[in-house]
Write a protein that holds these residues in place. Structure first.
Motif, short mmCIF file in Angstrom:
data_model
loop_
_atom_site.label_atom_id
_atom_site.label_comp_id
_atom_site.label_asym_id
_atom_site.label_seq_id
_atom_site.Cartn_x
_atom_site.Cartn_y
_atom_site.Cartn_z
N ASN A 141 1.18 -1.44 0.28
CA ASN A 141 -0.08 0.20 -0.06
C ASN A 141 0.81 1.16 -0.13
O ASN A 141 0.16 2.62 -0.56
N ASN A 142 2.15 1.12 0.78
CA ASN A 142 3.15 2.05 0.91
C ASN A 142 3.68 2.88 -0.91
O ASN A 142 3.02 3.79 -1.12
N VAL A 143 3.71 1.33 -1.58
CA VAL A 143 3.88 1.55 -3.12
C VAL A 143 2.61 1.96 -3.72
O VAL A 143 3.07 3.28 -4.45
N LYS A 144 1.80 2.00 -4.18
CA LYS A 144 0.92 2.06 -4.53
C LYS A 144 0.08 3.59 -3.92
O LYS A 144 -0.74 4.26 -4.48
N ALA A 310 0.30 -14.33 -4.42
CA ALA A 310 -0.27 -14.57 -5.04
C ALA A 310 0.56 -13.23 -6.09
O ALA A 310 1.16 -12.50 -6.31
N GLY A 311 0.52 -13.69 -6.93
CA GLY A 311 1.64 -13.70 -7.97
C GLY A 311 1.18 -11.69 -9.07
O GLY A 311 2.19 -11.10 -9.24
N ARG A 312 -0.14 -12.16 -8.69
CA ARG A 312 -0.63 -10.29 -9.53
C ARG A 312 -0.09 -9.36 -8.45
O ARG A 312 -0.16 -7.96 -8.83
N LEU A 313 -0.09 -10.30 -6.79
CA LEU A 313 -0.01 -8.34 -6.40
C LEU A 313 1.99 -7.63 -6.33
O LEU A 313 2.93 -6.93 -6.59
N GLU A 315 3.04 -8.33 -10.01
CA GLU A 315 2.82 -7.91 -11.36
C GLU A 315 2.58 -6.32 -10.20
O GLU A 315 3.05 -5.68 -11.53
N GLU A 316 1.53 -6.39 -9.94
CA GLU A 316 1.10 -4.81 -9.59
C GLU A 316 2.14 -3.59 -9.31
O GLU A 316 2.86 -2.63 -9.67
N LEU A 317 3.39 -4.32 -8.74
CA LEU A 317 3.89 -3.87 -7.38
C LEU A 317 5.57 -3.38 -8.82
O LEU A 317 5.74 -2.18 -8.59
N ARG A 318 5.53 -4.17 -9.67
CA ARG A 318 6.60 -3.97 -11.13
C ARG A 318 5.91 -3.02 -11.57
O ARG A 318 6.97 -2.03 -12.24
N ARG A 319 4.62 -3.07 -11.79
CA ARG A 319 4.33 -1.82 -12.35
C ARG A 319 4.02 -0.52 -12.43
O ARG A 319 4.05 0.33 -12.37
N ALA A 325 11.64 0.81 -4.81
CA ALA A 325 11.31 0.65 -3.46
C ALA A 325 11.37 -0.79 -2.89
O ALA A 325 11.18 -1.58 -3.87
N MET A 326 12.88 -0.97 -2.09
CA MET A 326 12.87 -1.76 -0.95
C MET A 326 11.49 -2.71 0.28
O MET A 326 11.01 -1.58 0.50
N PHE A 327 11.46 -3.92 -0.23
CA PHE A 327 10.97 -4.54 0.72
C PHE A 327 11.54 -4.92 2.21
O PHE A 327 12.36 -5.99 1.60
N ALA A 328 12.11 -4.34 2.21
CA ALA A 328 12.65 -4.40 3.57
C ALA A 328 12.66 -5.15 4.72
O ALA A 328 12.69 -4.91 6.02
#
Length: 469
Positions: A141-144, A310-313, A315-319, A325-328
């Motif tokens: 949600n931060n990235v979005k 889920a892979g779609r999550l 994919e959303e981040l990669r877009r 943004a790092m998932f630290a």
């Protein structure tokens, strides 16, 4: 350790280990009156569904350790897989290297998970698995660009772990009496326990009320502020609470309609406990966005947990517009090669017959335990697959728990241990979740001992004036 203490442990004196524990070992979930000075009953060996205690008694392991020894104790295949991988590669840093067992295990787990949950992040247990799922939801949600979408919805009666954020989700009052938590991030819904539904209300009506409560929370708090809903498909430590039929499906639909992540906490229900590797879709028909797991993934032979995502999550981040943004988040023992190797062998055992066996005997397991409801002390026996709970009550009409003796579960466990059975006592409840390898005859033996343990407890309570009978 002093030389005297060391010699005592090595000499095998009956109380040497207990003295060491009292002096040096801090047990989980202690009370302040004995913290740091406690020794609990010692187990020395295990074989199949049995464990042997310090007095040499052979006991049926009714809780399978802690819901986890699914393939049974002293399983040579798992021990050899552990030793073999340790001799090949005992450890690698997940920060900049990969090991083969972790990649292979991820692919096999994806094959068993609901459609789309095709990525695995590995942790060291259930608490860290839940913590990972929550932190990933926050990160996403931060990235979005939705930093306000952080609330987590859980349920009263639920249990999700002991780490700070995971423990904040727990819905058992005693878990929070003396411990701090991130209460501002959590909203708790009503426990979906049909046995405790309001008088005069049908199970179907109860389900409607539960779903409407969630809908109202979404409306009041705002879908734009709620990140996730987390639920055990069957509440384990809350007393094996099986929710009303259709409840999880309807809760999942509310999540989809409001862009709320649905996290299924399958730390207990996965890896054969309900007859499948994952129970979410196979048993309940739900397809969550994440599934947390641990315990039975290695049958307790190695500390391993994880999250299917889920892979779609991803994919959303990669877009997103934040490629840096790092998932630290990560653990020294993430993707541990030994743990993953044991899990692979454990999957072999499940796929090669143990799942079929668990499904075949679960009906006898549930029906045999259900017969205990004829005892005056037993209010309800409930369960699913190879997990069940015997809930004791003061009387059947009011369904009140035994308020005069909150230790009734421990009383039953003490009697059962004298007769050859370990029970998981939970205040006024007893939980049974034996290794999946248990036979029909062993189920009968287990239930017979439990029945006698309850009968002896009834005699105690009447004699001590704590219960009228």
């Amino acid at each position: 350790m002093t030389s005297e203490e060391g010699r005592g442990a090595g000499d095998g004196a009956d109380d040497a280990v207990m003295r060491l524990a009292e002096r040096h070992l801090v047990q989980p979930w202690p009370v302040s009156g004995s913290i740091g000075a406690e020794a609990r009953g010692r187990l020395d060996a295990g074989d199949g569904i049995y464990v042997t205690d310090a007095e040499g008694r052979r006991l049926i392991d009714g809780p399978a350790g802690m819901w986890c020894v699914n393939a049974g104790h002293r399983n040579r295949a798992l021990a050899e897989a552990m030793a073999g991988q340790a001799m090949a590669l005992s450890y690698n840093s997940p920060w900049y290297t990969t090991n083969a067992p972790s990649a292979q295990l991820s692919a096999r787990l994806a094959g068993h998970a609901p459609n789309g949950l095709d990525h695995a992040f590995y942790t060291t247990g259930g608490s860290s698995a839940v913590e990972t799922a929550l932190r990933f939801a926050q990160f996403a949600n931060n990235v979005k660009g939705r930093p306000e979408k952080k609330l987590i919805v859980s349920r009263q009666g639920g249990y999700h772990g002991s780490t700070y954020l995971a423990a904040s989700l727990n819905g058992r009052p005693r878990d929070h009496d003396w411990m701090d938590s991130a209460a501002d991030l959590v909203v708790k819904l009503t426990c979906p326990d049909p046995f405790r539904r309001p008088a005069g209300m049908s199970v179907g009506q109860f389900c409607d009320v539960l779903v409407e409560e969630f809908r109202q929370v979404i409306e009041d708090r705002g879908a734009d502020r709620i990140a996730a809903f987390i639920a055990e498909p069957v509440m384990a430590s809350g007393g094996v609470i099986v929710p009303p039929e259709g409840y999880l499906l309807r809760m999942g639909q509310l999540c989809r309609d409001n862009d709320i992540l649905f996290i299924a906490d399958e730390v207990v229900t996965a890896f054969g406990r309900l007859g499948h590797v994952f129970a979410s879709k196979e048993v309940f028909g739900i397809e969550p966005d994440m599934i947390t797991f641990a315990k039975g993934v290695t049958s307790g032979y190695f500390p391993l947990g994880g999250v299917m995502i889920a892979g779609r999550l991803f994919e959303e981040l990669r877009r997103s517009n934040h490629s840096d943004a790092m998932f630290a988040h990560g653990l020294t023992y993430s993707s541990h090669p030994v743990g993953c190797a044991v899990a692979l062998k454990n999957l072999d055992l499940l796929e090669e017959g143990l799942l079929d066996h668990a499904r075949a005997i679960s009906g006898h397991f549930q029906n045999s335990l259900k017969a205990l409801e004829e005892l005056p002390l037993v209010g309800e026996v409930r369960g699913l697959g190879l997990m069940a709970c015997v809930e004791c009550v003061a009387d059947h009409e009011s369904r009140n728990p035994l308020t005069l003796d909150i230790e009734v579960g421990k009383r039953i466990d003490r009697h059962c241990q004298e007769l050859g059975l370990l029970v998981r006592p939970l205040i006024h409840m007893c939980v049974m979740s034996p290794p999946l390898t248990i036979s029909l005859a062993q189920i009968d033996e287990m239930v017979a001992i439990l029945r006698r343990g309850i009968e002896l407890t009834m005699d105690d309570l009447v004699r001590e004036g704590l219960w009228k009978g």
